[in-house]
Design a protein around this motif. Structure first.
Motif, PDB file in Angstrom:
ATOM      1  N   UNK A  89     -91.886  13.793  51.891  1.00 31.53           N
ATOM      2  CA  UNK A  89     -91.505  12.849  50.851  1.00 31.53           C
ATOM      3  C   UNK A  89     -91.393  13.581  49.519  1.00 31.53           C
ATOM      4  N   UNK A  90     -90.209  13.608  48.897  1.00 27.76           N
ATOM      5  CA  UNK A  90     -90.059  14.362  47.646  1.00 27.76           C
ATOM      6  C   UNK A  90     -90.895  13.819  46.506  1.00 27.76           C
ATOM      7  N   UNK A  91     -91.328  12.553  46.594  1.00 26.32           N
ATOM      8  CA  UNK A  91     -92.180  11.999  45.549  1.00 26.32           C
ATOM      9  C   UNK A  91     -93.633  12.430  45.714  1.00 26.32           C
ATOM     10  N   UNK A  92     -93.990  12.859  46.926  1.00 24.47           N
ATOM     11  CA  UNK A  92     -95.346  13.346  47.175  1.00 24.47           C
ATOM     12  C   UNK A  92     -95.413  14.869  47.175  1.00 24.47           C
ATOM     13  N   UNK A  93     -94.473  15.498  47.847  1.00 18.96           N
ATOM     14  CA  UNK A  93     -94.407  16.960  47.902  1.00 18.96           C
ATOM     15  C   UNK A  93     -93.063  17.388  47.339  1.00 18.96           C
ATOM     16  N   UNK A  94     -93.044  17.948  46.141  1.00 15.61           N
ATOM     17  CA  UNK A  94     -91.756  18.334  45.537  1.00 15.61           C
ATOM     18  C   UNK A  94     -91.024  19.344  46.413  1.00 15.61           C
ATOM     19  N   UNK A  95     -89.743  19.106  46.597  1.00 14.63           N
ATOM     20  CA  UNK A  95     -88.925  20.016  47.395  1.00 14.63           C
ATOM     21  C   UNK A  95     -88.485  21.203  46.542  1.00 14.63           C
ATOM     22  N   UNK A  96     -88.461  22.364  47.149  1.00 20.43           N
ATOM     23  CA  UNK A  96     -88.075  23.591  46.459  1.00 20.43           C
ATOM     24  C   UNK A  96     -86.575  23.807  46.625  1.00 20.43           C
ATOM     25  N   UNK A  97     -85.901  23.934  45.513  1.00 14.23           N
ATOM     26  CA  UNK A  97     -84.462  24.181  45.527  1.00 14.23           C
ATOM     27  C   UNK A  97     -84.237  25.685  45.432  1.00 14.23           C
ATOM     28  N   UNK A  98     -83.886  26.294  46.550  1.00 13.29           N
ATOM     29  CA  UNK A  98     -83.664  27.735  46.595  1.00 13.29           C
ATOM     30  C   UNK A  98     -82.236  28.113  46.241  1.00 13.29           C
ATOM     31  N   UNK A  99     -81.422  27.118  45.960  1.00 14.03           N
ATOM     32  CA  UNK A  99     -80.021  27.389  45.668  1.00 14.03           C
ATOM     33  C   UNK A  99     -79.790  28.275  44.458  1.00 14.03           C
ATOM     34  N   UNK A 100     -80.509  28.073  43.326  1.00  5.88           N
ATOM     35  CA  UNK A 100     -80.235  28.918  42.148  1.00  5.88           C
ATOM     36  C   UNK A 100     -80.400  30.413  42.414  1.00  5.88           C
ATOM     37  N   UNK A 101     -81.383  30.782  43.217  1.00  4.37           N
ATOM     38  CA  UNK A 101     -81.555  32.213  43.509  1.00  4.37           C
ATOM     39  C   UNK A 101     -80.387  32.728  44.332  1.00  4.37           C
ATOM     40  N   UNK A 102     -79.924  31.910  45.280  1.00  5.45           N
ATOM     41  CA  UNK A 102     -78.812  32.348  46.127  1.00  5.45           C
ATOM     42  C   UNK A 102     -77.507  32.438  45.343  1.00  5.45           C
ATOM     43  N   UNK A 103     -77.404  31.726  44.227  1.00  7.46           N
ATOM     44  CA  UNK A 103     -76.176  31.747  43.434  1.00  7.46           C
ATOM     45  C   UNK A 103     -76.167  32.859  42.389  1.00  7.46           C
ATOM     46  N   UNK A 104     -77.237  33.662  42.333  1.00  9.24           N
ATOM     47  CA  UNK A 104     -77.291  34.733  41.344  1.00  9.24           C
ATOM     48  C   UNK A 104     -76.204  35.772  41.601  1.00  9.24           C
ATOM     49  N   UNK A 105     -75.745  36.369  40.531  1.00  6.61           N
ATOM     50  CA  UNK A 105     -74.813  37.485  40.662  1.00  6.61           C
ATOM     51  C   UNK A 105     -75.549  38.675  41.282  1.00  6.61           C
ATOM     52  N   UNK A 106     -74.822  39.650  41.830  1.00  5.78           N
ATOM     53  CA  UNK A 106     -75.486  40.817  42.436  1.00  5.78           C
ATOM     54  C   UNK A 106     -76.462  41.482  41.469  1.00  5.78           C
ATOM     55  N   UNK A 107     -77.594  41.881  42.003  1.00  2.00           N
ATOM     56  CA  UNK A 107     -78.637  42.513  41.193  1.00  2.00           C
ATOM     57  C   UNK A 107     -78.388  44.012  41.106  1.00  2.00           C
ATOM     58  N   UNK A 108     -78.560  44.558  39.908  1.00  2.00           N
ATOM     59  CA  UNK A 108     -78.427  46.000  39.692  1.00  2.00           C
ATOM     60  C   UNK A 108     -79.821  46.586  39.500  1.00  2.00           C
ATOM     61  N   UNK A 109     -80.231  47.412  40.448  1.00  2.00           N
ATOM     62  CA  UNK A 109     -81.562  48.008  40.421  1.00  2.00           C
ATOM     63  C   UNK A 109     -81.402  49.521  40.419  1.00  2.00           C
TER      64      UNK A 109
END
Length: 982
Positions: free
Chosen positions: A509-529
């Motif tokens: 239940x999202x009102x009891x256990x907040x759901x984690x939205x992993x989408x923003x990390x997947x939408x990141x531009x390529x990382x330069x390390x």
């Protein structure tokens, strides 16, 4: 003042070198090792091939370096050296003393005014310069000015330490105490706290303030970036003086912010290192956010590089105009005077030089000449106090405007992060836990990239990139452990929970256990390390591809679940994975061949083999159906897992047979069994000529007599258990045959698309002749390789039975296994035992308690044929003429029953029923023996090899024993074995 700035810069460099040498413990360790090596060479020069005189000179040089450099006393040496030389007596020069005092007081006042502003953070070297020149002033003239003392003490209360070359320099402590004890004692009297407690309190105050500073800096950077973006939209052709002033202020404001942030970051990190205090998680995260803001400022300047190119010339010209306006007013006032002496003319010339220098490009030399000229002109005190303040600010702005790119690069450089890289895992953990502002990871990685330039300059490693590669591996490891691996597992878990939502899972239940939205990390531009680039989205896609493929291989029946997860990944996270292209299980897949192979010891016990139709059927089940394993099932499994499992199956079977042969040998080595077999052998030799076949009653007696040795908890005799062992061996051999047949079935289905297996068309050579592209030639060669593999798999003739016979035949026939030579004598009792077991199993089919029911069990026949071949006892067993003797026995028994029926009283119904039942039982036993005989003969075909002649001779001898007996109206005919076998 310019001269004193250069003197202060030189002294600051000396202080920095002292700090670097004192703080470098590794350098001291290596230095000590080198000194000991030189002393060892001096004590025995011949051993090291050196000259004693040269070693003594080297020792003297090393002593000087030890005293001057390695002790961190270079600055003390500068202060304590003699500056008086001949006619020049520096220590008694009152003019120099007063001039130095005035410059120092002016600098102290300037620093005291700007210590609470952003300007201060670009004046850190100036504070060290003021301190060093003050100590030089004290060393030269041996005076303590109270006014200067008060100014220094007030300044150190506001700014107790600065950071130079990664080291924390505490003003008024080490250098003042070591070089000017009197000045240090005065500082102690002025300050209320001791220097040690002052350090700790300053660190605590810095840690407490950094969280608030992080929030305020973030807002300031955002507001500044927004104002700069707004100002950049106005065309340069429409700008007025007010617009130029605004742009100049915005450009300088970013540098002020960057200096402010960098000072906070450097001070916080270096204070923890210098005091040896562990950094809390909250403080570490605040420092990381400040680093993000620092790199955000740098990227804002880079994004507005066009604005800089357009605006800087106008801004520099506007600032120069403001300076020249003040200079022009002073020059006009001076020129209006009636008396112009030589001194006033020099001032006018100096002001004219300023006008000339600032009218051109703002190079470093022109700005330096302008400052010197203004210093010369100001000796006549021609500028008002407010004009001097304005000139100081404008000159500072002019320097910053002319050096904006280098200043921005310097103020936003985060190479110090290499020495404090322990905060990186904490930052990455928090980034994945909170999932807030994940785009700022690019700023953090940009800060890590700043370390590469200094690491590439390292010369103490074997390779110039070795240190950089080690640091890169460490950062990548933290990135994988703290972010990427967790991200992959989180996406996989979310997909699994979504696919198995019909199960009884924990509450989502999202009102009891907040759901984690992993989408923003997947939408990141390529990382330069550190000069490497990779995309988080691609990394997660590769992980899912590998996971789906591996788990589908392990559990092919779950392929539908992974396909659902694959489709859900596309719709929910926009993750596109390459299909595994593994053949999915069919509806009639049955038991998987890999499961059978891994648990072959369980399979041979719970499944029964049918020799003629080649299938296994489950012996018993708790369900209403029995599982079967047929050629089609095996072919489907081979199509799923590949043909390599055939050889693996043979290897597993070999390991299984090794264990079974050990038990087989132990049974025949038992004294009770061995003695009975020897008695049977002796009896057979005595009656062989008389009877012509092994006595039936002897085998029956063996079967019944062995029960006297004891029974298992399941009620099985030792012979029953031995029969089960032979059956298990036969089932294993039947499974090898079934797998081989399934492989041929699979290969034939695949080869059905090849027109002619004997004349295969070669696509590779044809492609060469047609001169097509290299890609087409490669594709043609790949097709030829696939077709060759198919034809080889279809036409190969590997005799696995022969391999399994040869691998055991040699050791089983050795002299140490002589107790196995009489195995053929136990076959008759075994067959009798098997017939009783088979009849009982078939009778249980129609009963309710059908746990031990069976309609086929050809594993026993397969096992007998295999064991006789391994032990090379086919001829010995055939010499018993057991099957012929069995036929004659049951024919004779049936004749007796027929005679009793004919000679019995017609009215005695009970006797007739008994005789009919007896006759039926004899027919059933004879039929089962005939079926067993045919099964054994059929199984021996697989192990014939080059012994076809031997089997034909045996078959002809058994054929001669075939007979037909007539009794009354009924005629019992026993068919020829060869016809039945065929």
């Amino acid at each position: 003042q310019v001269v004193y700035e250069h003197i202060g810069s030189l002294l600051t460099s000396v202080i920095t070198l002292d700090e670097i040498i004192v703080a470098n413990s590794l350098l001291h360790d290596h230095w000590g090792s080198y000194r000991r090596l030189v002393r060892s060479a001096g004590s025995d020069p011949q051993r090291f091939g050196q000259d004693r005189t040269r070693l003594q000179a080297l020792e003297k040089i090393l002593n000087d370096i030890e005293a001057l450099v390695m002790q961190g006393t270079m600055f003390s040496s500068v202060l304590n050296q003699n500056y008086d030389s001949g006619a020049v007596v520096v220590t008694r020069n009152a003019t120099l003393r007063e001039e130095m005092m005035n410059v120092l007081l002016g600098w102290c006042g300037q620093l005291d005014q700007t210590a609470g502003e952003g300007w201060w953070f670009d004046h850190q070297p100036l504070l060290v310069a003021v301190t060093s020149i003050a100590m030089l002033h004290h060393a030269l003239f041996d005076t303590q000015d109270k006014k200067m003392m008060k100014a220094l003490v007030n300044l150190y209360k506001k700014v107790p330490c600065v950071t130079l070359a990664g080291s924390v320099v505490w003003m008024g402590e080490r250098y003042i105490a070591a070089t000017t004890p009197g000045l240090a004692q005065a500082f102690e009297r002025k300050t209320k706290e001791t220097l040690s407690s002052h350090r700790t309190s300053h660190l605590a105050a810095k840690v407490a303030a950094i969280a608030k500073e992080e929030q305020s800096v973030n807002l300031q950077v955002c507001a500044w970036a927004a104002n700069l973006d707004s100002a950049s939209k106005k065309p340069s052709s429409q700008m007025k003086n007010q617009d130029l002033s605004q742009r100049a202020s915005l450009l300088l404001q970013g540098m002020i912010l960057s200096h402010t942030v960098k000072y906070s970051v450097e001070t916080t990190l270096n204070l923890h290192t210098a005091l040896g205090r562990p950094m809390g998680k909250a403080c570490a995260l605040s420092v990381c956010r400040l680093i993000e803001s620092l790199k955000a400022i740098e990227h804002t300047y880079l994004n507005h590089s066009t604005l800089l190119a357009e605006s800087l010339p106008h801004v520099i010209q506007f600032i120069a105009y403001q300076i020249l306006t003040i200079v022009g007013s002073a020059k006009a006032r001076l020129s209006s005077e009636r008396r112009l002496d030589e001194r006033r003319l020099d001032i006018i010339v100096a002001l004219g030089l300023v006008d000339k220098m600032l009218s051109g490009t703002g190079t470093k030399r022109r700005r330096l000449i302008s400052r010197v000229a203004l210093s010369v002109a100001n000796q006549g005190k021609i500028f008002k106090e407010e004009d001097l303040t304005s000139l100081s600010v404008l000159l500072r702005r002019l320097d910053l405007a002319c050096e904006v790119q280098s200043r921005v690069k310097e103020s936003t450089d985060c190479s110090l992060l290499y020495h404090h890289r322990v905060v990186v895992p904490t930052y990455l953990d928090q980034l994945y836990s909170s999932l807030n502002h994940v785009h700022r990871i690019h700023f953090m990685l940009s800060a890590i990239q700043d370390c590469a330039a200094s690491l590439k300059k390292a010369t103490h490693m074997e390779s110039k990139d070795q240190l950089l590669n080690q640091f890169k591996d460490e950062i990548l490891k933290s990135l994988h452990e703290c972010l990427l691996d967790k991200m992959c597992q989180g996406v996989e878990t979310e997909l699994r929970l979504s696919c198995h939502g019909h199960l009884q899972l924990d509450s989502r239940n999202p009102f009891q256990t907040p759901l984690r939205d992993l989408g923003p990390i997947l939408k990141l531009h390529p990382l330069n390390v550190l000069d490497s680039s990779f995309c988080i989205k691609d990394y997660v896609e590769q992980y899912l591809e590998k996971t789906f493929y591996s788990l589908t291989v392990v559990a092919p029946h779950d392929w539908r679940t992974y396909e659902e997860m694959r489709n859900l990944a596309v719709s929910k996270y926009n993750l596109f994975t390459v299909p595994s292209y593994l053949p999915s299980h069919t509806l009639d897949q049955g038991v998987d061949v890999l499961e059978i192979m891994r648990n072959i010891h369980v399979f041979v016990q719970h499944y029964l083999y049918n020799l003629n139709q080649q299938f296994f059927v489950e012996a018993q089940s708790n369900n209403k159906h029995l599982n079967t394993v047929t050629i089609k099932h095996i072919a489907n499994s081979i199509r799923t897992h590949g043909s390599g499992i055939i050889n693996t199956t043979v290897n597993f079977t070999y390991q299984f047979l090794r264990k079974k042969f050990y038990i087989f040998s132990q049974f025949l080595y038992d004294e009770h069994i061995k003695s009975r077999l020897l008695k049977d052998l002796q009896h057979w030799r005595e009656v062989k000529v008389k009877l012509g076949s092994f006595p039936f009653d002897r085998a029956e007696k063996f079967n019944r007599g062995i029960r006297k040795l004891g029974l298992s908890p399941e009620g099985l005799s030792y012979l029953d258990q031995f029969r089960g062992l032979v059956t298990h061996i036969g089932n294993a051999m039947g499974y090898v045959r079934l797998v081989r047949s399934g492989g041929l079935h699979c290969a034939s289905n695949a080869a059905a698309f090849i027109p002619d297996l004997q004349d295969v068309f070669e696509f590779g050579s044809t492609a060469e002749e047609l001169h097509v592209s290299e890609q087409t030639k490669q594709a043609a060669n790949n097709l030829d390789a696939v077709i060759t593999n198919l034809t080889r798999s279809f036409m190969q003739d590997t005799d696995y039975f022969k391999l399994l016979v040869e691998v055991f035949s040699s050791p089983m026939r050795e002299a140490k296994n002589s107790h196995l030579r009489n195995f053929y004598l136990i076959v008759p009792p075994l067959t009798f035992n098997f017939i009783e077991h088979s009849i009982a199993a078939k009778d249980n089919i129609n009963k309710k308690n059908n746990k031990s029911a069976a309609f086929t069990d050809d594993g026993f026949a397969m096992g007998v044929a295999y064991l006789l071949k391994v032990l090379d006892q086919n001829s010995a067993f055939d010499s018993l003429h057991w099957w012929s003797g069995v036929r004659r026995h049951y024919i004779a028994e049936r004749e007796k029953v027929e005679k009793q029926r004919q000679s019995g009283t017609l009215g005695d119904d009970k006797l007739q029923q008994t005789l009919a039942l007896t006759l039926s039982r004899l027919q059933q036993y004879q039929q089962e023996f005939e079926l067993l005989y045919l099964s054994v003969r059929s199984a021996q075909v697989f192990f014939r090899g080059d012994w076809s002649k031997e089997n034909n001779d045996t078959a002809s001898s058994d054929t001669q024993s075939t007979s037909s007996v007539s009794s009354g109206k009924e005629k019992v005919v026993v068919d020829k074995p060869d016809e039945l076998a065929s």
